[in-house]
Structure formats: structure tokens, C-alpha cells
Design an enzyme around this catalytic site. Sequence first.
Site, PDB file in Angstrom:
ATOM      1  NE  ARG A 197      -1.816   1.862   3.578  1.00  0.00           N
ATOM      2  CZ  ARG A 197      -2.154   2.037   4.998  1.00  0.00           C
ATOM      3  NH1 ARG A 197      -3.549   1.841   5.035  1.00  0.00           N
ATOM      4  NH2 ARG A 197      -1.653   2.805   5.704  1.00  0.00           N
ATOM      5  CB  CYS A 210      -1.244   6.219   2.626  1.00  0.00           C
ATOM      6  SG  CYS A 210      -2.602   7.344   3.134  1.00  0.00           S
TER       7      CYS A 210
END
Length: 127
Positions: free
Chosen positions: A105, A107
Site C-alpha cells: 500500500r 498512502c
Amino acid sequence: MTNRAVISTDEAPAAIGPYSQAIKVGNIVWLSGQIPLVPETMEIVAGDISAQARQVFSNLAAVAKAAGGSLDDAVKLNISLTDMNNFGAVNAVMEEFLNAPFPARACVAVAALPKGVSIEVEAQLAV
């Protein structure tokens, strides 16, 4: 010849621009970024960042299902937030929708997102 397939479902918001909800090639699915639009009304969901994140992940789950998978097939998520103070709340919602082992991931904080929303999430799946 390509085996490129367009993925589309009424269970997620219609595209608000010139893009597909998802594209599948082989067993890889690229899900376009979802914002907290309610599919039936195309309005932004009411509520705080947690409510918005739940709508985003619900939208992603619907597209993943239409592609023959689920969010547990995610190998990578890209999350964009207009306020990094929402990072913890988004993490908590993400754990409601995905099971360990979690995908890779990123962000990032961004200046603005479409329709003035606070969050957008895109995903890549291996199904």
C-alpha cells in the site's frame, strides 16, 4: 490479440470521466480510484471520514466482485487523502474490509480530490 476486458457494475458508482471502473488482463485487475459516491444517487455519502472510507471500500469491493474477485485478492492499494490526520481512521476502516495478509500500500497526501472529497482509493487485484 489482447485479452483485455472492461469490468463494470451498477453496484459501484458510474465513471465520472473518460475511464472504466476496472480493466482486467489475464488474472490482473486494475480498479480505478473510488471516491465516496453512493452508486444509486451518485451523491457523496454523508458523514465523517470513516463513513466516507466505508463507502469507498464498499465501492471497490463491488468492482472487485464484478471482476470475479474480492478485496482479499488485492495486491496493492493506493490511498489519497486530503488530510493525513485521517490516516488512523482510514486504517481502521481498511481492516473492516480486508483480511491479513494485507496488500502492499501507498498512502499520500494530496491537495484536492474530485468533487471535493477527502479520500480516493485505487487497487490492483490478482484473481
